[in-house]
Scaffold this motif. Structure first.
Motif, PDB file in Angstrom:
ATOM      1  N   VAL A  77       0.903  -1.350  -0.051  1.00 20.60           N
ATOM      2  CA  VAL A  77      -0.139   0.095  -0.154  1.00 20.60           C
ATOM      3  C   VAL A  77       0.835   1.238  -0.073  1.00 20.60           C
ATOM      4  N   TYR A 103      -3.940  10.480   0.313  1.00 24.13           N
ATOM      5  CA  TYR A 103      -4.536   9.179  -0.290  1.00 24.13           C
ATOM      6  C   TYR A 103      -3.878   7.970   0.056  1.00 24.13           C
ATOM      7  N   SER A 150      -3.145   3.988  -1.553  1.00 23.36           N
ATOM      8  CA  SER A 150      -3.744   3.394  -2.777  1.00 23.36           C
ATOM      9  C   SER A 150      -2.903   2.098  -3.233  1.00 23.36           C
ATOM     10  N   ARG A 151      -3.443   1.026  -3.615  1.00 24.42           N
ATOM     11  CA  ARG A 151      -2.612  -0.164  -4.082  1.00 24.42           C
ATOM     12  C   ARG A 151      -1.967   0.128  -5.365  1.00 24.42           C
ATOM     13  N   ILE A 173       1.203   5.318  -6.595  1.00 23.07           N
ATOM     14  CA  ILE A 173       0.994   6.826  -6.774  1.00 23.07           C
ATOM     15  C   ILE A 173       2.152   7.632  -5.944  1.00 23.07           C
ATOM     16  N   LEU A 203     -14.450   4.568  -2.045  1.00 21.94           N
ATOM     17  CA  LEU A 203     -13.075   4.410  -2.104  1.00 21.94           C
ATOM     18  C   LEU A 203     -12.387   3.307  -1.322  1.00 21.94           C
ATOM     19  N   GLU A 214     -10.603   0.190  -3.083  1.00 19.46           N
ATOM     20  CA  GLU A 214      -9.193  -0.245  -3.032  1.00 19.46           C
ATOM     21  C   GLU A 214      -9.180  -1.439  -1.914  1.00 19.46           C
ATOM     22  N   LEU A 216      -9.220   4.517   4.104  1.00 17.54           N
ATOM     23  CA  LEU A 216      -9.921   5.593   3.268  1.00 17.54           C
ATOM     24  C   LEU A 216     -11.192   6.004   3.795  1.00 17.54           C
TER      25      LEU A 216
END
Length: 253
Positions: free
Chosen positions: A143, A155, A157-158, A161, A198, A202, A207
């Motif tokens: 992550v 944020y 995310s998997r 980013i 979200l 994800e 989140l």
């Protein structure tokens, strides 16, 4: 006087590794290694293992841990620790510690607690560290987090980013470490919120906090502690633990 309690959620069932909490590593159950590292965190007033499994409860009680039996219908560790937190009095902060990270750094736990106690505006806190190998950021099993200038999470995310539009540019990827600190009141609100869009997309529970307007403060460390997801992971960490046991013990501050 307010107190800070560390809670370690532990369940027997695991799709990839059933019975993981009691899997022996370097002569001790995995969960016991985590508990012992937490005992070295001087900022914790108590450490509780939250489980719905009597095998885990009996084993942990035998090595001296405080146990709280929880509802077997919980779908996440956060729900499990919230059940325990709701019963505690005189507690201001909760640290949610992953039960499968036997190399968790007690100094990191202390750092999270200090920051929360010193800044009453921090309702939730977690930790990240730079990827040693940038290629690992491409894995959906790792992550990633992006932060603002005030070290708050923008944020998680998997996906990798931020996206690097110019392949010749440079960017830092941060790996999220699954330790959380909460003000007790926020934790009890958090588990009453419905899973957000979200979060569902994800499969990342944190989140839900961002989608409900919570600022998540982030501590950036040099490195993190690996988790145990498979028997191969357990063997790799066993080698690290055995190597660490040969080093002189240092005080934790």
């Amino acid at each position: 006087m307010s107190r800070t309690v560390g809670i370690i959620p532990a369940r027997w069932g695991s799709t990839r590794f059933p019975g993981k909490p009691l899997h022996p590593i370097a002569g001790k159950p995995l969960l016991q290694h985590v508990w012992e590292r937490c005992r070295d965190a001087t900022m914790l007033d108590a450490i509780i293992i939250a489980t719905d499994n009597m095998r885990i409860a009996e084993a942990a009680f035998a090595w001296g841990a405080e146990i709280s039996l929880t509802n077997p219908r919980h779908t996440s560790g956060t729900d499990r620790i919230a059940e325990v937190a709701a019963k505690l009095s005189g507690v201001s902060h909760i640290i949610n510690i992953q039960g499968d990270e036997p190399l968790i750094d007690p100094k990191l736990i202390n750092q999270l607690v200090r920051k929360m106690q010193r800044d009453p505006e921090i309702e939730m806190i977690t930790a990240v560290h730079p990827f040693e190998n940038a290629a690992d950021a491409q894995s959906p099993h790792q992550v990633k987090a992006v932060l603002d200038y005030r070290k708050r999470a923008l944020y998680f995310s998997r996906a990798a980013i931020p996206f690097l539009r110019d392949p010749t540019g440079a960017v830092s990827y941060f790996r999220h470490q699954g330790i959380y600190g909460y003000r007790r009141e926020l934790l009890l609100r958090f588990v009453r919120w419905k899973p957000a869009p979200l979060e569902k997309a994800e499969a990342l529970e944190q989140l839900r906090a961002l989608e409900n307007g919570v600022n998540i403060h982030v501590v950036v460390t040099r490195s993190g502690s690996p988790g145990v997801d498979t028997p191969d992971d357990a063997r790799a960490i066993e080698r690290q633990l055995l190597a660490l046991s040969r080093r002189p013990r240092q005080a934790v501050r």
